[in-house]
Design a protein around this motif. Structure first.
Motif, PDB file in Angstrom:
ATOM      1  N   LYS A   1       0.732  -1.156  -0.110  1.00 15.53           N
ATOM      2  CA  LYS A   1      -0.230   0.128  -0.031  1.00 15.53           C
ATOM      3  C   LYS A   1       0.954   1.433   0.109  1.00 15.53           C
ATOM      4  N   ALA A   2       1.825   1.154   0.921  1.00 18.17           N
ATOM      5  CA  ALA A   2       2.887   2.548   0.889  1.00 18.17           C
ATOM      6  C   ALA A   2       3.437   2.637  -0.539  1.00 18.17           C
ATOM      7  N   ALA A   3       4.007   1.362  -0.917  1.00 19.59           N
ATOM      8  CA  ALA A   3       4.663   1.537  -2.314  1.00 19.59           C
ATOM      9  C   ALA A   3       3.856   2.316  -3.428  1.00 19.59           C
ATOM     10  N   LYS A   4       2.619   1.700  -3.418  1.00 18.31           N
ATOM     11  CA  LYS A   4       1.705   2.169  -4.403  1.00 18.31           C
ATOM     12  C   LYS A   4       1.311   3.805  -4.184  1.00 18.31           C
ATOM     13  N   LYS A   5       1.021   4.146  -3.187  1.00 19.73           N
ATOM     14  CA  LYS A   5       0.884   5.508  -2.708  1.00 19.73           C
ATOM     15  C   LYS A   5       1.959   6.576  -2.943  1.00 19.73           C
ATOM     16  N   HIS A   6       3.218   6.106  -2.506  1.00 22.74           N
ATOM     17  CA  HIS A   6       4.412   6.916  -2.519  1.00 22.74           C
ATOM     18  C   HIS A   6       5.380   6.665  -3.674  1.00 22.74           C
ATOM     19  N   ASN A   7       4.803   5.776  -4.630  1.00 25.30           N
ATOM     20  CA  ASN A   7       5.779   5.319  -5.834  1.00 25.30           C
ATOM     21  C   ASN A   7       7.026   4.994  -5.424  1.00 25.30           C
ATOM     22  N   ILE A   8       7.359   3.990  -4.648  1.00 22.53           N
ATOM     23  CA  ILE A   8       8.270   3.382  -3.778  1.00 22.53           C
ATOM     24  C   ILE A   8       8.674   2.376  -4.615  1.00 22.53           C
ATOM     25  N   ASN A   9      10.113   2.360  -5.036  1.00 20.77           N
ATOM     26  CA  ASN A   9      11.261   1.234  -5.436  1.00 20.77           C
ATOM     27  C   ASN A   9      11.840   0.535  -4.492  1.00 20.77           C
ATOM     28  N   PHE A  10      11.151  -0.726  -4.143  1.00 25.76           N
ATOM     29  CA  PHE A  10      11.575  -1.700  -3.263  1.00 25.76           C
ATOM     30  C   PHE A  10      12.976  -1.930  -3.462  1.00 25.76           C
ATOM     31  N   SER A  11      13.505  -1.969  -4.534  1.00 27.54           N
ATOM     32  CA  SER A  11      15.057  -2.495  -4.781  1.00 27.54           C
ATOM     33  C   SER A  11      16.045  -1.595  -4.267  1.00 27.54           C
ATOM     34  N   GLU A  12      15.560  -0.268  -4.087  1.00 29.30           N
ATOM     35  CA  GLU A  12      16.342   0.901  -3.519  1.00 29.30           C
ATOM     36  C   GLU A  12      16.065   1.021  -1.779  1.00 29.30           C
ATOM     37  N   SER A  13      15.252   0.573  -1.465  1.00 27.62           N
ATOM     38  CA  SER A  13      14.571   0.716  -0.362  1.00 27.62           C
ATOM     39  C   SER A  13      15.103  -0.279   0.811  1.00 27.62           C
ATOM     40  N   PHE A  14      15.051   0.065   2.101  1.00 23.70           N
ATOM     41  CA  PHE A  14      15.368  -0.721   3.259  1.00 23.70           C
ATOM     42  C   PHE A  14      14.092  -0.952   4.042  1.00 23.70           C
ATOM     43  N   PHE A  15      14.263  -1.857   4.923  1.00 26.10           N
ATOM     44  CA  PHE A  15      13.329  -2.416   6.085  1.00 26.10           C
ATOM     45  C   PHE A  15      14.086  -2.450   7.086  1.00 26.10           C
ATOM     46  N   VAL A  16      13.770  -1.864   8.299  1.00 22.04           N
ATOM     47  CA  VAL A  16      14.591  -2.297   9.695  1.00 22.04           C
ATOM     48  C   VAL A  16      13.280  -2.533  10.839  1.00 22.04           C
ATOM     49  N   GLY A  17      13.314  -3.607  11.227  1.00 27.15           N
ATOM     50  CA  GLY A  17      12.784  -4.290  12.172  1.00 27.15           C
ATOM     51  C   GLY A  17      13.353  -5.187  13.361  1.00 27.15           C
ATOM     52  N   ASP A  18      12.672  -5.627  14.283  1.00 27.54           N
ATOM     53  CA  ASP A  18      13.310  -6.246  15.345  1.00 27.54           C
ATOM     54  C   ASP A  18      12.743  -7.818  15.646  1.00 27.54           C
ATOM     55  N   LYS A  19      11.954  -8.089  14.579  1.00 26.96           N
ATOM     56  CA  LYS A  19      11.247  -9.504  14.614  1.00 26.96           C
ATOM     57  C   LYS A  19      11.282  -9.864  13.144  1.00 26.96           C
ATOM     58  N   VAL A  20      11.556 -11.286  13.381  1.00 31.34           N
ATOM     59  CA  VAL A  20      11.464 -12.330  12.079  1.00 31.34           C
ATOM     60  C   VAL A  20      10.168 -11.884  11.218  1.00 31.34           C
ATOM     61  N   SER A  21       9.159 -11.513  11.663  1.00 30.34           N
ATOM     62  CA  SER A  21       7.841 -11.079  10.905  1.00 30.34           C
ATOM     63  C   SER A  21       8.060  -9.820  10.310  1.00 30.34           C
ATOM     64  N   ASP A  22       8.746  -9.023  10.815  1.00 28.88           N
ATOM     65  CA  ASP A  22       9.273  -7.740   9.890  1.00 28.88           C
ATOM     66  C   ASP A  22      10.001  -8.190   8.754  1.00 28.88           C
ATOM     67  N   MET A  23      10.931  -9.101   9.070  1.00 28.43           N
ATOM     68  CA  MET A  23      11.829  -9.429   7.799  1.00 28.43           C
ATOM     69  C   MET A  23      10.964 -10.407   6.881  1.00 28.43           C
ATOM     70  N   GLN A  24       9.916 -10.947   7.324  1.00 24.22           N
ATOM     71  CA  GLN A  24       9.124 -11.802   6.434  1.00 24.22           C
ATOM     72  C   GLN A  24       8.474 -10.908   5.652  1.00 24.22           C
ATOM     73  N   ALA A  25       7.633  -9.893   6.053  1.00 19.75           N
ATOM     74  CA  ALA A  25       6.965  -8.919   5.357  1.00 19.75           C
ATOM     75  C   ALA A  25       7.720  -8.293   4.443  1.00 19.75           C
ATOM     76  N   ALA A  26       8.974  -7.769   4.542  1.00 22.78           N
ATOM     77  CA  ALA A  26       9.700  -7.143   3.799  1.00 22.78           C
ATOM     78  C   ALA A  26      10.103  -8.086   2.508  1.00 22.78           C
ATOM     79  N   GLU A  27      10.450  -9.424   3.034  1.00 24.99           N
ATOM     80  CA  GLU A  27      10.832 -10.268   1.916  1.00 24.99           C
ATOM     81  C   GLU A  27       9.648 -10.590   0.815  1.00 24.99           C
ATOM     82  N   ALA A  28       8.534 -10.814   1.440  1.00 21.43           N
ATOM     83  CA  ALA A  28       7.266 -11.079   0.873  1.00 21.43           C
ATOM     84  C   ALA A  28       6.967  -9.744  -0.190  1.00 21.43           C
ATOM     85  N   ALA A  29       7.102  -8.642   0.318  1.00 24.33           N
ATOM     86  CA  ALA A  29       6.939  -7.598  -0.526  1.00 24.33           C
ATOM     87  C   ALA A  29       8.119  -7.299  -1.778  1.00 24.33           C
TER      88      ALA A  29
END
Length: 177
Positions: free
Chosen positions: A116-144
């Motif tokens: 949803k964020a990528a669509k609204k803000h025209n985000i390129n995931f290949s140039e982006s980073f995700f920072v989290g403290d749980k494996v579920s954060d990393m799973q969401a990033a990987e799935a995206a």
């Protein structure tokens, strides 16, 4: 297209005291402002992606969450950091009142908030980073499709099953962005 620094909230922006919904409970993690200033200077939009099951559980309401979010964003602005947007999931699949007790596509590890964020803000995931403290954060990033994943280790279990850069604290992230 734009690039983003996606941040989980509890544990990355603030110390996770469990179901934080008031400013007097909100304690910023050491180094978070410097990280965001650095990322912003490199052209990253700052976007917060957070599960908030305390809403589903009736511990606080969406209004209280939004009030705290406004306060948090002002605290960042005072330090010359603009938070582009905040996405939150108020749901839980098994706990809470019926309105929020659902399986959804927004609750991490699902990638719905990121998409949803990528669509609204025209985000390129290949140039982006995700920072989290749980494996579920990393799973969401990987799935995206976000390959640049940083897991701040410590409080939660990590079975090492997902690919991510693992760092001890938020302050050490600056060297990697």
């Amino acid at each position: 297209m734009n690039k983003a620094l996606f941040l989980d909230r509890d544990g990355i922006i603030n110390i996770d005291h469990g179901y934080v919904y008031q400013a007097d409970q909100f304690e910023f993690v050491e180094g978070i402002f410097e990280l965001c200033q650095h990322a912003q200077a490199k052209g990253f939009q700052i976007i917060v992606i957070t599960n908030q099951s305390g809403i589903a559980r009736g511990m606080y309401g969406e209004e209280q969450f939004l009030k705290l979010t406004d306060w948090m964003k002002k605290e960042f602005l005072e330090r010359q950091v603009n938070i582009t947007d905040v996405y939150f999931c108020p749901h839980h699949p098994t706990k809470g009142n019926e309105h929020y007790k659902i399986t959804c596509d927004c609750r991490k590890p699902a990638p719905g908030m990121l998409i949803k964020a990528a669509k609204k803000h025209n985000i390129n995931f290949s140039e982006s980073f995700f920072v989290g403290d749980k494996v579920s954060d990393m799973q969401a990033a990987e799935a995206a499709g976000i390959e640049n994943r940083i897991l701040v280790s410590g409080k939660y279990g990590d079975d090492q099953a997902i690919s991510a850069l693992r760092l001890e604290n938020v302050s050490s992230i600056i060297d990697h962005i």
